[in-house]
Scaffold this active site. Structure first.
Site, PDB file in Angstrom:
ATOM      1  N   LYS A  64      13.619 -11.815   5.687  1.00  0.00           N
ATOM      2  CA  LYS A  64      13.319 -12.842   6.704  1.00  0.00           C
ATOM      3  C   LYS A  64      11.879 -13.346   6.570  1.00  0.00           C
ATOM      4  CE  LYS A  64      10.643 -10.261   9.386  1.00  0.00           C
ATOM      5  NZ  LYS A  64       9.315 -10.540   9.895  1.00  0.00           N
ATOM      6  N   LYS A 109       8.197  -3.879   5.932  1.00  0.00           N
ATOM      7  CA  LYS A 109       9.035  -4.995   5.492  1.00  0.00           C
ATOM      8  C   LYS A 109       8.533  -5.522   4.144  1.00  0.00           C
ATOM      9  CE  LYS A 109      10.420  -6.127  10.225  1.00  0.00           C
ATOM     10  NZ  LYS A 109      10.271  -6.955  11.418  1.00  0.00           N
ATOM     11  N   PHE A 111       0.806  -1.229   0.000  1.00  0.00           N
ATOM     12  CA  PHE A 111       0.000   0.000   0.000  1.00  0.00           C
ATOM     13  C   PHE A 111       0.838   1.277   0.000  1.00  0.00           C
ATOM     14  CE2 PHE A 111      -2.872  -2.950   2.589  1.00  0.00           C
ATOM     15  CZ  PHE A 111      -3.548  -3.386   1.467  1.00  0.00           C
TER      16      PHE A 111
HETATM   17  N1  LIG Z   1       2.583  -6.839  12.948  1.00  0.00           N
HETATM   18  C1  LIG Z   1       3.811  -7.054  13.332  1.00  0.00           C
HETATM   19  O1  LIG Z   1       4.072  -7.776  14.311  1.00  0.00           O
HETATM   20  C2  LIG Z   1       4.926  -6.413  12.607  1.00  0.00           C
HETATM   21  C3  LIG Z   1       4.784  -5.879  11.354  1.00  0.00           C
HETATM   22  N2  LIG Z   1       5.833  -5.318  10.702  1.00  0.00           N
HETATM   23  C4  LIG Z   1       5.698  -4.739   9.377  1.00  0.00           C
HETATM   24  O2  LIG Z   1       4.997  -3.498   9.466  1.00  0.00           O
HETATM   25  C5  LIG Z   1       4.248  -3.283   8.278  1.00  0.00           C
HETATM   26  C6  LIG Z   1       2.817  -2.961   8.669  1.00  0.00           C
HETATM   27  O3  LIG Z   1       2.287  -4.047   9.353  1.00  0.00           O
HETATM   28  P1  LIG Z   1       1.045  -3.939  10.332  1.00  0.00           P
HETATM   29  O4  LIG Z   1       0.992  -2.632  11.030  1.00  0.00           O
HETATM   30  O5  LIG Z   1       1.107  -5.156  11.162  1.00  0.00           O
HETATM   31  O6  LIG Z   1      -0.200  -3.964   9.337  1.00  0.00           O
HETATM   32  P2  LIG Z   1      -1.381  -5.040   9.286  1.00  0.00           P
HETATM   33  O7  LIG Z   1      -0.888  -6.343   8.795  1.00  0.00           O
HETATM   34  O8  LIG Z   1      -2.123  -5.008  10.556  1.00  0.00           O
HETATM   35  O9  LIG Z   1      -2.220  -4.462   8.061  1.00  0.00           O
HETATM   36  C7  LIG Z   1      -3.431  -3.899   8.118  1.00  0.00           C
HETATM   37  C8  LIG Z   1      -3.360  -2.426   7.838  1.00  0.00           C
HETATM   38  O10 LIG Z   1      -3.433  -2.180   6.434  1.00  0.00           O
HETATM   39  C9  LIG Z   1      -4.375  -1.150   6.219  1.00  0.00           C
HETATM   40  N3  LIG Z   1      -4.928  -1.205   4.870  1.00  0.00           N
HETATM   41  C10 LIG Z   1      -5.768  -2.132   4.351  1.00  0.00           C
HETATM   42  N4  LIG Z   1      -6.058  -1.814   3.076  1.00  0.00           N
HETATM   43  C11 LIG Z   1      -5.366  -0.681   2.797  1.00  0.00           C
HETATM   44  C12 LIG Z   1      -5.232   0.126   1.645  1.00  0.00           C
HETATM   45  N5  LIG Z   1      -5.861  -0.173   0.507  1.00  0.00           N
HETATM   46  N6  LIG Z   1      -4.443   1.219   1.705  1.00  0.00           N
HETATM   47  C13 LIG Z   1      -3.791   1.534   2.835  1.00  0.00           C
HETATM   48  N7  LIG Z   1      -3.877   0.818   3.962  1.00  0.00           N
HETATM   49  C14 LIG Z   1      -4.654  -0.282   3.928  1.00  0.00           C
HETATM   50  C15 LIG Z   1      -5.413  -1.424   7.272  1.00  0.00           C
HETATM   51  O11 LIG Z   1      -6.217  -0.301   7.468  1.00  0.00           O
HETATM   52  C16 LIG Z   1      -4.540  -1.716   8.462  1.00  0.00           C
HETATM   53  O12 LIG Z   1      -4.128  -0.532   9.083  1.00  0.00           O
HETATM   54  C17 LIG Z   1       4.401  -4.548   7.435  1.00  0.00           C
HETATM   55  O13 LIG Z   1       5.351  -4.334   6.440  1.00  0.00           O
HETATM   56  C18 LIG Z   1       4.898  -5.596   8.420  1.00  0.00           C
HETATM   57  O14 LIG Z   1       5.706  -6.577   7.819  1.00  0.00           O
HETATM   58  C19 LIG Z   1       7.042  -5.238  11.298  1.00  0.00           C
HETATM   59  C20 LIG Z   1       7.254  -5.723  12.539  1.00  0.00           C
HETATM   60  C21 LIG Z   1       6.213  -6.354  13.289  1.00  0.00           C
HETATM   61  O1  LIG Z   2       8.096  -8.747  11.391  1.00  0.00           O
HETATM   62  C1  LIG Z   2       7.561  -9.294  12.312  1.00  0.00           C
HETATM   63  C2  LIG Z   2       8.218  -9.480  13.607  1.00  0.00           C
HETATM   64  O2  LIG Z   2       9.412  -8.755  13.699  1.00  0.00           O
HETATM   65  C3  LIG Z   2       6.199  -9.822  12.164  1.00  0.00           C
HETATM   66  O3  LIG Z   2       6.228 -10.901  11.329  1.00  0.00           O
HETATM   67  P1  LIG Z   2       4.869 -11.451  10.725  1.00  0.00           P
HETATM   68  O4  LIG Z   2       4.407 -10.462   9.708  1.00  0.00           O
HETATM   69  O5  LIG Z   2       5.208 -12.771  10.153  1.00  0.00           O
HETATM   70  O6  LIG Z   2       3.917 -11.546  11.888  1.00  0.00           O
END
Ligand SMILES: NC(=O)C1=CN([C@@H]2O[C@H](COP(=O)(O)OP(=O)(O)OC[C@H]3O[C@@H](n4cnc5c(N)ncnc54)[C@H](O)[C@@H]3O)[C@@H](O)[C@H]2O)C=CC1
Ligand SMILES: O=C(CO)COP(=O)(O)O
Length: 571
Positions: free
Chosen positions: A418, A333, A310
């Site tokens: 990763k 990521k 996105f």
């Molecule tokens: N969740 C985790 O534990 C971790 C996630 N990350 C990374 O952070 C990034 C974001 O992950 P999360 O916050 O977990 O997101 P998430 O996996 O919870 O994704 C959902 C988000 O995407 C939004 N969304 C859905 N459709 C959309 C659109 N068309 N345009 C814009 N936004 C839209 C939703 O509103 C929501 O905020 C990813 O790249 C992920 O790999 C990194 C470390 C940890």
């Molecule tokens: O990046 C993450 C932890 O550091 C989260 O990984 P997942 O998107 O697989 O939950």
């Protein structure tokens, strides 16, 4: 006595004025140029009549493409005492194109050299019509010119794609100050022109009087699982370091309805992202905003935390609207497939699209555990020491320890790659092959991560970076506790496609792994290197049903790592 103007502009939808102005003056100048000259003119003019000011202001020309109708209304207020925020007198001037006397280029250029004897004068410029291109154009320039030196102003203008010809450079030889007064509502903004020669001390005085304390304003672009968890930390930290950061943090929320209510409304009223991080209260200074431009336009530090697919469309409304000096921090990521072939880092997309430097934060950071306050570490990649220092302050807590490194690309590559390995680890779990096999996948995955980084991005990458939280630690946590692992296990066990499982299992959260595997494969295939990265390649082929899950083992049985070690072994 110091004179203070307040120009309240209302209804600026028309830009035929501009076209007349350009025809009249025979000039190809830009809005910024004339906006500033008009403000300067009003500042220098000994006749402070409202019509005079109005005439100057409407001489602002606008880019051809943005012209439309013909009517302009200016409300001009004058007041004598700058410390009095209430306007004490007013005038209203309504003009249309034909009756408007426009400044030609030559007459406007005369006002570019203010008389030395003129006292500093502040022009306050309020916008009640924020969508107007006229206002936006002049605003952008005013924002660009927020701080002090002529050369900074010029470079900021260039960054914002305003042309800086000889004509405008003389215009720009002045100081500008931007800031928000407490009484100005969210949609209104104020700009001040301070004439050249204004003393440092006086500048500081006005800067503080205007509420522009130099504090860094932080915003968060994204509000998913990780976005909401990081909002908890950032919201608390800006208050803790209130001498450094402004104390409210806007968070862009991709609007959706949850149980009949808007998600932004729920977050702002109940202080909880009930969909993406249920059970955790967000600090009250986190303000959910459904419009990404409103979220980010005033920010000095932008934290990007969206699923990587996105990022491009989310950034679009921000193009050309960044505050000068703003910089980013990407927690995203993944990669983007580059138009001419290959792949691009997300930080590079942000940097190129928005013309701001972009740092990264990656680590073993499962969002739910961070939100619970469990101890963990993270890695920030920052090239600029000052930005790294600020980000460290913004993110670190007693239980969330930050290490800042300069090897930015490697940090980001670790975070993206990763997830591909984690999909492989999930396949092993689905196949129930046990922990030794999974450890082999993790190790070979790590070796491919290093090799990929060296091959395509940085042959001199520091191996030590892979030993930071962003490397081995994130690999472990994701291969054991992440969403990519979990859904990949289900992929093997159920035979359902990833899109279906994502919907069934993640309640709106998004997987990054399978898509990243496809992006990585796009790169490998185009360079004829699939064989050198058998794990990455097999993960992609299994995800797209070209191979059966069990064929992952065949793919890694004769991994280049085994062969090269044999070649080097003294046996
Ligand atoms: N969740 C985790 O534990 C971790 C996630 N990350 C990374 O952070 C990034 C974001 O992950 P999360 O916050 O977990 O997101 P998430 O996996 O919870 O994704 C959902 C988000 O995407 C939004 N969304 C859905 N459709 C959309 C659109 N068309 N345009 C814009 N936004 C839209 C939703 O509103 C929501 O905020 C990813 O790249 C992920 O790999 C990194 C470390 C940890
Ligand atoms: O990046 C993450 C932890 O550091 C989260 O990984 P997942 O998107 O697989 O939950």
């Amino acid at each position: 006595m110091r004179k203070v103007f307040s120009l309240l502009s209302y209804s600026f939808p028309n830009n035929r004025l501009s076209s007349s102005s350009q025809r009249g003056g025979g000039s190809r100048s830009v809005a910024s140029d004339y906006a500033l000259s008009a403000l300067l003119h009003s500042s220098c003019n000994t006749c402070y009549g409202s019509r005079n000011i109005a005439r100057n202001i409407i001489s602002i020309p606008i880019h051809e493409s943005k012209r439309s109708s013909s009517r302009t209304t200016l409300l001009v207020h004058q007041r004598r005492n700058s410390s009095n925020s209430k306007l004490i007198s007013g005038d209203s001037v309504s003009l249309n194109t034909s009756s408007c006397k426009l400044l030609s280029r030559s007459s406007s250029s005369r006002v570019h050299s203010p008389k030395k004897s003129v006292n500093p004068i502040i022009c306050e410029f309020h916008d009640f019509h924020k969508t107007s291109p006229v206002i936006n154009a002049s605003y952008r320039e005013s924002e660009a010119c927020a701080y002090w030196s002529g050369s900074e102003i010029k470079s900021a203008l260039k960054q914002n794609n305003f042309c800086c010809d000889k004509h405008s450079s003389s215009t720009l030889d002045c100081f500008l100050l931007a800031g928000n007064f407490p009484f100005v509502q969210k949609t209104r903004r104020k700009y001040c022109v301070l004439l050249k020669g204004f003393q440092q001390q006086q500048r500081r005085y006005y800067q503080s009087r205007m509420g522009d304390t130099g504090k860094k304003r932080v915003c968060i672009v994204g509000s998913g699982n990780w976005g909401s968890a990081i909002a908890k930390i950032v919201g608390d930290n800006v208050v803790k370091h209130s001498g450094v950061f402004a104390d409210t943090v806007k968070m862009y929320v991709f609007e959706e309805m949850v149980n009949g209510r808007k998600l932004t409304e729920i977050i702002n009223q109940d202080h909880e992202n009930v969909k993406y991080l249920p059970g955790h209260k967000l600090p009250a200074n986190i303000i959910a905003v459904p419009d990404v431009l409103d979220t980010a336009k005033d920010a000095d530090i932008l934290i990007f935390v969206l699923p990587h697919q996105f990022i491009k469309h989310t950034c679009k409304p921000l193009v050309g609207n960044m505050k000068p000096g703003a910089f980013g921090l990407s927690l995203i990521k993944g990669f983007d497939v580059a138009e001419g072939g290959g792949i691009e880092l997300i930080s590079s997309i942000i940097n190129k699209t928005l013309n701001i430097p972009c740092n990264v934060l990656m680590g073993a950071n499962l969002a739910g555990e961070i939100a619970d306050g469990n101890f963990s570490e993270t890695t920030i990649g920052a090239r600029d020491t000052e930005q790294g220092r600020l980000l460290h302050k913004l993110i670190q807590t007693d239980d969330f320890r930050v290490v800042v490194v300069k090897d930015v690309e490697t940090v980001e590559l670790c975070g993206a790659l990763k997830n591909v390995v984690a999909v492989g680890a999930g396949f092993i779990d689905g196949l129930q092959l046990g922990d030794n096999t999974k450890a082999a996948v993790i190790r070979l995955g790590l070796m491919e991560m290093v090799r990929f980084t060296q091959e395509f991005f940085n042959k001199d990458t520091e191996i030590s970076t892979f030993l930071e939280s962003c490397g081995v630690a994130d690999l472990i946590t994701t291969c054991y506790g992440g969403r990519n692992r979990k859904v990949s296990e289900a992929f093997v066990k159920t035979g359902k496609p990833f899109e279906e499982l994502e919907k069934e299992m993640l309640n709106g959260q998004r997987l990054q792994g399978p898509m990243t595997a496809a992006e990585v494969n796009f790169m490998l295939k185009s360079r004829g290197l699939e064989d050198k990265f058998p794990l990455f390649t097999a993960v992609h082929r299994i995800s797209t049903n070209v191979l059966k899950p069990m064929q992952l083992i065949d793919a890694i049985r004769n991994h280049p790592e085994h062969i090269s070690s044999l070649a080097n072994a003294k046996i």
